[in-house]
Design an enzyme around this catalytic site. Structure first.
Site, PDB file in Angstrom:
ATOM      1  CG  ASP A  48      -7.604  -0.431   2.970  1.00  0.00           C
ATOM      2  OD1 ASP A  48      -8.538  -1.363   2.802  1.00  0.00           O
ATOM      3  OD2 ASP A  48      -6.653  -0.491   2.867  1.00  0.00           O
ATOM      4  CE  LYS A  57      -4.026  -2.509   2.037  1.00  0.00           C
ATOM      5  NZ  LYS A  57      -4.852  -2.490   3.119  1.00  0.00           N
TER       6      LYS A  57
END
Length: 265
Positions: free
Chosen positions: A101, A65
């Site tokens: 997220d 990420k």
């Protein structure tokens, strides 16, 4: 050949439900798209692989990420603030990065009432984004991590942080495993004696891992605590990512029932 090809990049990635979720949504909404998975071993090659595979968009899971963040040409303001990207869309040859997220996680934990103090076990990319959005929503977030190095960025943003060595037990309403401990092994996210000090007074425990009862969740259940795995977080962040993939042509409630089918199999 579908008009648009999407994928999830990660390592490991074989367990991911994202292809099922997105393909159900493409089919259910009559969109000419296809979503697959790609095992990316070197995060530095993320951008190169994206274009080599001819993709329109990707989701990114552990451990890439932060690589995804660096690979983007343009960043959504929230993704820029948290330094972690899990959704990338190609527009006119440029990569646009988003973080779904955090809003997905916020939606997933909102069903727990009367929660104020939250303990994160782990300080990776997911913890980065979710700590910021939870604080903005009024939660107090404390970060516990094995090593001190990853805690620096949280300290700079004013979060209370601890390592295993200097942890001070206190009362937390939610204890959340933000690590991959238990995904492929029987590891706990922190020493068992720490869990034995924080879980008894918690209202609930959450694990971002989904699809299995992790050692962490087993400890929580042994204490009789309500538990939740990462399935709802995955589902909700996937719906929000799909909104970006389709340039917001469909709303959350329209996409959700199609993606939910992936969890009924």
């Amino acid at each position: 050949m579908p008009k648009h090809l999407f994928a999830i990049f990660g390592n490991p990635v074989s367990h991911s439900k994202s292809p099922l979720m997105h393909n159900f949504a493409f089919k259910g909404l009559g969109i000419d798209g296809c979503y697959t998975r790609y095992l990316l071993e070197d995060g530095e090659k993320l951008k190169e692989k994206f274009f080599a595979l001819g993709l329109k968009g990707i989701n990114i899971t552990v451990p890439h990420k932060e690589h995804a963040y660096r690979a983007c040409d343009e960043l959504d303001p929230f993704a820029q603030k948290v330094g972690a990207v899990n959704t990338i869309v190609e527009k006119n040859g440029k990569l646009y990065g988003y973080n779904t997220d955090a809003p997905g996680f916020l939606r997933a934990i909102s069903e727990f009432r009367g929660v104020k103090n939250v303990l994160f076990l782990g300080a990776g990319g997911t913890a980065q984004s979710t700590s910021m959005i939870l604080r903005e929503a009024g939660y107090d977030v404390t970060i516990l991590n094995r090593s001190a190095g990853r805690l620096v960025r949280f300290q700079e943003k004013g979060f209370e942080t601890y390592t295993f060595e200097n942890f001070q037990p206190q009362k937390f309403d939610l204890v959340i495993n933000m690590t991959s401990a238990g995904l492929k092994d029987d590891a706990l996210p922190c020493p068992g004696e720490i869990l034995d000090t924080v879980i008894p007074s918690a209202k609930a425990c959450i694990d971002v891992i989904y699809g299995k009862e992790t050692p962490f969740l087993k400890v929580a259940k042994a204490y009789g605590k309500p538990t939740k795995d990462g399935a709802d977080m995955l589902l909700y962040q996937g719906v929000i990512a799909f909104e970006y993939f389709t340039d917001h042509a469909y709303g959350f409630e329209k996409i959700l029932p199609h993606m939910q089918k992936a969890f009924l199999l």
